[in-house]
Design a protein around this motif. Structure first.
Motif, mmCIF file in Angstrom:
data_model
loop_
_atom_site.group_PDB
_atom_site.id
_atom_site.type_symbol
_atom_site.label_atom_id
_atom_site.label_comp_id
_atom_site.label_asym_id
_atom_site.label_seq_id
_atom_site.Cartn_x
_atom_site.Cartn_y
_atom_site.Cartn_z
ATOM 1 N N GLY A 1 -0.225 4.654 -9.732
ATOM 2 C CA GLY A 1 -0.437 5.598 -8.630
ATOM 3 C C GLY A 1 -0.441 4.773 -7.287
ATOM 4 N N GLN A 2 -1.365 3.722 -7.182
ATOM 5 C CA GLN A 2 -1.471 2.854 -6.064
ATOM 6 C C GLN A 2 -0.223 2.269 -5.642
ATOM 7 O OE1 GLN A 2 -3.929 2.625 -3.574
ATOM 8 N NE2 GLN A 2 -5.111 4.242 -4.963
ATOM 9 N N GLN A 3 0.561 1.791 -6.587
ATOM 10 C CA GLN A 3 1.615 1.140 -6.473
ATOM 11 C C GLN A 3 2.975 2.249 -5.758
ATOM 12 O OE1 GLN A 3 3.533 -0.756 -10.016
ATOM 13 N NE2 GLN A 3 5.058 -1.590 -8.963
ATOM 14 N N LEU A 4 2.931 3.391 -6.470
ATOM 15 C CA LEU A 4 3.848 4.344 -5.832
ATOM 16 C C LEU A 4 3.486 4.924 -4.309
ATOM 17 C CD1 LEU A 4 4.372 6.771 -8.868
ATOM 18 C CD2 LEU A 4 6.155 4.932 -7.929
ATOM 19 N N LYS A 5 2.141 4.899 -4.373
ATOM 20 C CA LYS A 5 1.704 5.155 -2.982
ATOM 21 C C LYS A 5 2.166 4.348 -1.820
ATOM 22 C CE LYS A 5 -2.322 8.016 -4.278
ATOM 23 N NZ LYS A 5 -3.636 8.367 -4.233
ATOM 24 N N GLY A 6 1.844 3.075 -2.383
ATOM 25 C CA GLY A 6 2.270 1.809 -1.428
ATOM 26 C C GLY A 6 3.919 1.816 -1.054
ATOM 27 N N GLU A 7 4.879 2.152 -2.142
ATOM 28 C CA GLU A 7 5.915 2.262 -2.015
ATOM 29 C C GLU A 7 6.354 3.563 -1.253
ATOM 30 O OE1 GLU A 7 7.790 2.366 -5.834
ATOM 31 O OE2 GLU A 7 7.186 0.322 -6.336
ATOM 32 N N ALA A 8 5.942 4.679 -1.274
ATOM 33 C CA ALA A 8 6.025 5.750 -0.320
ATOM 34 C C ALA A 8 5.709 5.287 1.211
ATOM 35 C CB ALA A 8 5.259 6.906 -0.765
#
Length: 65
Positions: free
Chosen positions: A28-35
């Protein structure tokens, strides 16, 4: 000029958040960072478009004088 700095800050924030998510296994954090990185890219594109529009307007104004 502020848009460029905001975009750079958003990009750095996204890279850090993505890295933390990757290290901790938190997708989740990884995807938020990529977003956030994608959002920063969009902000950079808008800033560049504005700069190019200003340059074009300046050239047009110079040409009509």
């Amino acid at each position: 000029m502020s848009n460029k700095f905001d975009a750079a800050a958003k990009d750095a924030e996204g890279k850090i958040q993505s890295a933390v998510g990757s290290l901790t296994g938190d997708k989740g954090q990884q995807l938020k960072g990529e977003a956030k990185q994608v959002q920063a890219d969009a902000m950079k594109a808008v800033a560049k478009l504005k700069e190019e529009a200003k340059k074009a307007a300046s050239k047009l104004a110079d040409a009509t004088e």
